[in-house]
Design an enzyme around this catalytic site. Structure first.
Site, PDB file in Angstrom:
ATOM      1  N   ASP A 390       0.808  -1.219   0.000  1.00  0.00           N
ATOM      2  CA  ASP A 390       0.000   0.000   0.000  1.00  0.00           C
ATOM      3  C   ASP A 390       0.842   1.271   0.000  1.00  0.00           C
ATOM      4  O   ASP A 390       2.007   1.264   0.399  1.00  0.00           O
ATOM      5  CB  ASP A 390      -0.875   0.035   1.261  1.00  0.00           C
ATOM      6  CG  ASP A 390      -2.070  -0.903   1.166  1.00  0.00           C
ATOM      7  OD1 ASP A 390      -2.041  -1.819   0.319  1.00  0.00           O
ATOM      8  OD2 ASP A 390      -3.013  -0.716   1.941  1.00  0.00           O
ATOM      9  N   HIS A 543       3.683  -2.354   3.119  1.00  0.00           N
ATOM     10  CA  HIS A 543       3.761  -1.005   2.539  1.00  0.00           C
ATOM     11  C   HIS A 543       5.038  -0.883   1.725  1.00  0.00           C
ATOM     12  O   HIS A 543       6.132  -1.095   2.261  1.00  0.00           O
ATOM     13  CB  HIS A 543       3.746   0.055   3.641  1.00  0.00           C
ATOM     14  CG  HIS A 543       2.456   0.092   4.413  1.00  0.00           C
ATOM     15  ND1 HIS A 543       2.206  -0.748   5.468  1.00  0.00           N
ATOM     16  CD2 HIS A 543       1.346   0.855   4.260  1.00  0.00           C
ATOM     17  CE1 HIS A 543       0.986  -0.504   5.946  1.00  0.00           C
ATOM     18  NE2 HIS A 543       0.446   0.472   5.232  1.00  0.00           N
TER      19      HIS A 543
HETATM   20 NI    NI Z   1      -2.744   3.201   3.136  1.00  0.00          NI
END
Ligand code: NI
Length: 596
Positions: A390, A543
Site C-alpha cells: 500500500d 507497505h
Molecule cells: Ni494506506
C-alpha cells in the site's frame, strides 16, 4: 453560523467557476487570468527528472491516522532536508495536539496551550514555528460560531467512522525551473471538531543551494510591512468575515506564497487565520510590478519561474480542502477591488469530478496476470495468499519490483494516485510484470469523512491515472486506513471497484511507517508477522513506502512458500473477474471491519 456557511458556499461555487484546477486556457502572456488571479498553476511532477515521493504513514491500527507525503528532489539535499524536517515537525505537532486533545476534546484552551508549547521549537525557514496552527478550528481556535466539540465527536463516535484524529499532508510543485523549486505542502488536520486546513510553501534557490520559507522571497522586514499593507488593501471589500486588521507584518502569516503565471505574488492564508473559519481558502494576488519591488534575489528568480516551467499541471485539486459537509448553492464570490477573490480550493460537489457514472469495466477481463497466465494456480486446489503493498509508489518501489521479479512472485499494489503521478511509468511496469494495480485513493484521506462527490473524485482520478498507464482500469480498491462507509462502498461500486481489506497486518498499533521512530518494526518482525499470520486465502498488508517492509520480502516469500503457499494477486485469490466481486466483497468487508 448559517450566515458564515453561506459565505463559504458562495466562495465555493466561485472556485468551481474558476475551474478547480481547470486553468483557463488563456495563453497570452500579458492577459491577467480572469476572475481568479490567486490560482497557482502546479507543475506536473512527472516532468521533473529524478523526483520521488516520500511518505510517512501511521494508521491502520493506530489511534491516529497520519499520511504525510512530500517530494524528494534530485541533487538538492538541502531542500530535501528542509522538507523532511517540516514533515516531521507536522507529525510531532499532531502527536502533541492529539495527545493533549484526546482526553478532553472539548477543552479548547488546553489544546491551544499544547500547541503554543509546540510552537517554541524550531523552524529556521521563515521563522514562524507553528503559528500556522494558531487559531485553527480543529484545535479550538474557532471564532465561537462553531458547534461544540463534544456534540460533533459523539456523533462521529456513534457512527463509528471518522472518529479518529487525522493528519494529511500532500504537496504540489509551484515552481520548477533550473534556478528555483517551490514546494507547497498542504495540510488537513482533523482533531475533534472539523478540518483545519493550512498550507506552507518552501523554496529552494539552486544557485545558492539554499532552502527557505516563503518569507525568504522578500527582501526584508520593510518589504514584509509593505506587503502586509498591500494585502490589507487587497482584502478591502471582502466583507465582514475577513478581518483585515489581523494581517500584520508577521512572517508566520506569510508562510505560503507563490506566483501565478503573470508573476503576481499570491499570498494565501490558513483557515481561521484572518477571519471566519467558514471562509475557505483566502488568498490575495499582489500585482507583479508592485510585488517585484519587494522581492529578494531568490524572489526575483522565482517570480517568473511558473511561466517558464508551466507546461503541464495536475488535474483537479478538490481533495485538497475536503469539505465534510460541502455547502452548495450560491453564485459568485465577492471580488476584491483589484479583481482578487477569496476562494476555497475545494470544488463544488461534482464540479471537477471525473465522470463517475461510466465506470470502464469493459476491459476488466483483460487480466493483469496475462504474463503470468501460464503459471496460474488454482486456489481451490492449493493454498494461496496474496501480498499487498500500500501507499506507494515511492523510492523503494523499483527495488521491490526487482526483488519480486527475481523471486518470481506476484503481488498487488494499492497505489495512491498523487504518489503515482510523480512517476506514473512505474504503474506500467507493475502491470507488465504480472502484478495487479489497485486503487488506494488520490491523497489517502479517510474517505468516510468526505462528501460523495469527493470520494468519487479521489477514486475516479486515481482510476484514470492507473488506466492511462496500465491499459486497464483497476477493479480493486482499498479504502485508506481500511475505513469504509456506505458512501465509500457505493461510490466504489459505481466506479467498478470492489473494496478489499486485509487479514494480516504487518504493522502494529502506533508504528509509524517511513519515519525513524523507536517503535518501528524491523524486517525480521515484519517477516515473522506475515508468515506466522498467514492462512489459506489470507490477504497480507505491507507497505512499499517502507524500506524495512521491502527488506522483509525475501524472507516472507521464502517462509510462505516453505509452508506450502502459492503467492497470487488478490484478483487471482478471489477467482475469475466475473466471480471476483462477490467473493472480494465479503472477505474485504470483513477484513476491513475487523481491522482499525
Ligand atoms: Ni494506506
Amino acid at each position: 453560523m448559517p450566515k458564515a456557511r453561506f459565505v463559504g458556499g458562495m466562495a465555493l461555487s466561485a472556485l468551481a467557476a474558476a475551474g478547480c484546477g481547470l486553468f483557463p486556457a488563456s495563453s497570452k502572456p500579458d492577459v491577467v487570468v480572469p476572475a481568479n488571479p490567486t490560482m497557482i498553476r502546479y507543475v506536473d511532477p512527472s516532468a521533473v527528472d529524478g523526483l520521488v515521493t516520500m511518505t510517512m504513514t501511521e494508521g491502520e491500527e493506530s489511534p491516529r491516522r497520519v499520511h504525510i507525503s512530500y517530494p524528494r528532489l534530485k541533487d538538492a539535499p538541502v531542500m530535501n532536508e528542509a522538507l523532511r524536517t517540516e514533515a516531521e515537525r507536522q507529525l510531532l505537532g499532531f502527536h502533541a495536539a492529539t495527545e493533549a486533545a484526546r482526553p478532553a476534546a472539548a477543552s479548547r484552551s488546553q489544546a491551544d496551550g499544547s500547541l503554543k508549547g509546540d510552537d517554541t521549537q524550531e523552524d529556521g525557514g521563515d521563522g514562524d514555528g507553528g503559528a500556522q496552527d494558531a487559531g485553527r478550528p480543529d484545535m479550538g481556535g474557532a471564532d465561537g460560531a462553531r458547534p461544540g466539540a463534544t456534540d460533533v465527536d459523539e456523533t462521529a463516535v456513534r457512527r463509528g467512522i471518522g472518529a479518529r484524529p487525522e493528519l494529511n499532508v500532500d504537496w504540489q510543485l509551484v515552481a520548477a525551473s533550473p534556478a528555483v523549486f517551490g514546494v507547497r505542502l498542504r495540510t488537513g488536520r482533523h482533531v475533534g471538531v472539523d478540518w483545519g486546513r493550512s498550507s506552507r510553501t518552501l523554496w529552494y534557490d539552486r544557485t545558492r543551494d539554499r532552502a527557505t520559507g516563503s518569507s525568504g522571497l522578500l527582501s526584508g522586514q520593510a518589504a514584509l510591512q509593505e506587503l502586509a499593507r498591500l494585502v490589507r488593501e487587497g482584502l478591502a471589500g471582502r466583507g465582514a468575515a475577513v478581518e483585515r486588521d489581523r494581517v500584520t507584518a508577521d512572517p508566520a502569516l506569510f508562510d505560503s506564497m507563490a506566483f501565478n503565471l503573470n508573476g503576481d505574488l499570491v499570498v494565501e492564508f490558513d483557515d481561521c487565520q484572518i477571519g471566519s473559519c467558514a471562509l475557505g481558502r483566502v488568498a490575495v494576488a499582489v500585482p507583479a510590478e508592485r510585488a517585484g519591488t519587494l522581492l529578494s534575489a531568490t524572489g526575483h528568480r522565482a517570480q517568473y519561474s511558473p511561466r517558464a516551467a508551466g507546461r503541464t499541471y495536475l488535474p483537479g485539486m478538490s481533495e485538497v480542502w475536503p469539505e465534510v459537509d460541502a455547502p452548495s448553492g450560491g453564485a459568485g464570490a465577492p471580488a476584491g477591488a483589484d479583481g482578487t477573490v477569496a476562494v476555497p480550493e475545494a470544488g463544488a460537489p461534482g464540479a471537477a469530478a471525473p465522470d463517475t457514472n461510466t465506470p470502464d469495466t469493459s476491459t476488466s477481463d483483460t487480466s493483469t496476470s496475462g504474463e503470468g497466465a501460464s503459471e496460474q494456480v488454482d486456489c481451490a486446489e492449493v493454498k494461496c495468499v496474496a501480498l499487498t503493498f500500500d501507499d506507494g509508489p515511492g523510492p523503494e518501489t523499483p527495488r521491490l519490483l526487482d526483488m519480486l521479479r527475481g523471486l518470481g512472485a506476484r503481488a498487488t499494489f494499492f497505489t495512491v494516485g498523487a504518489n503515482a503521478a510523480a512517476d506514473p511509468w512505474l504503474l506500467g511496469r507493475m502491470a507488465a510484470e504480472g502484478h495487479e494495480v489497485g486503487n488506494h485513493s488520490w491523497a489517502h484521506r479517510d474517505l468516510s469523512r468526505l462528501s460523495t462527490s469527493k470520494i468519487a473524485d479521489s477514486l475516479g482520478r486515481t482510476q484514470e491515472l492507473i488506466k492511462a498507464h496500465t491499459g486497464q482500469a483497476p477493479t480493486l480498491a482499498r479504502a485508506p486506513y481500511g475505513v469504509e462507509s456506505e458512501e465509500v462502498r457505493d461510490t466504489a461500486r459505481r466506479l467498478g471497484l470492489t473494496l478489499v481489506g486485509w487479514d494480516v497486518n504487518t504493522v502494529g498499533s502506533a508504528e509509524t511507517v517511513g519515519v525513524a521512530t523507536a517503535g518501528r518494526p524491523g524486517a525480521e518482525t515484519i517477516a515473522r508477522r506475515a508468515v506466522e499470520g498467514a492462512h489459506d486465502g489470507a490477504v497480507i498488508l505491507l507497505h512499499d513506502t517502507c524500506g524495512t517492509a521491502v527488506d522483509a520480502v525475501p524472507a516472507i516469500v521464502e517462509g510462505l512458500r516453505g509452508k506450502g503457499y502459492a503467492l497470487v494477486t488478490v484478483g487471482e485469490l478471489y477467482g475469475e473477474p466475473g466471480s471476483r466481486t462477490e467473493h472480494a466483497e465479503g472477505s474485504g468487508g470483513n477484513a476491513a471491519a475487523g481491522g482499525p
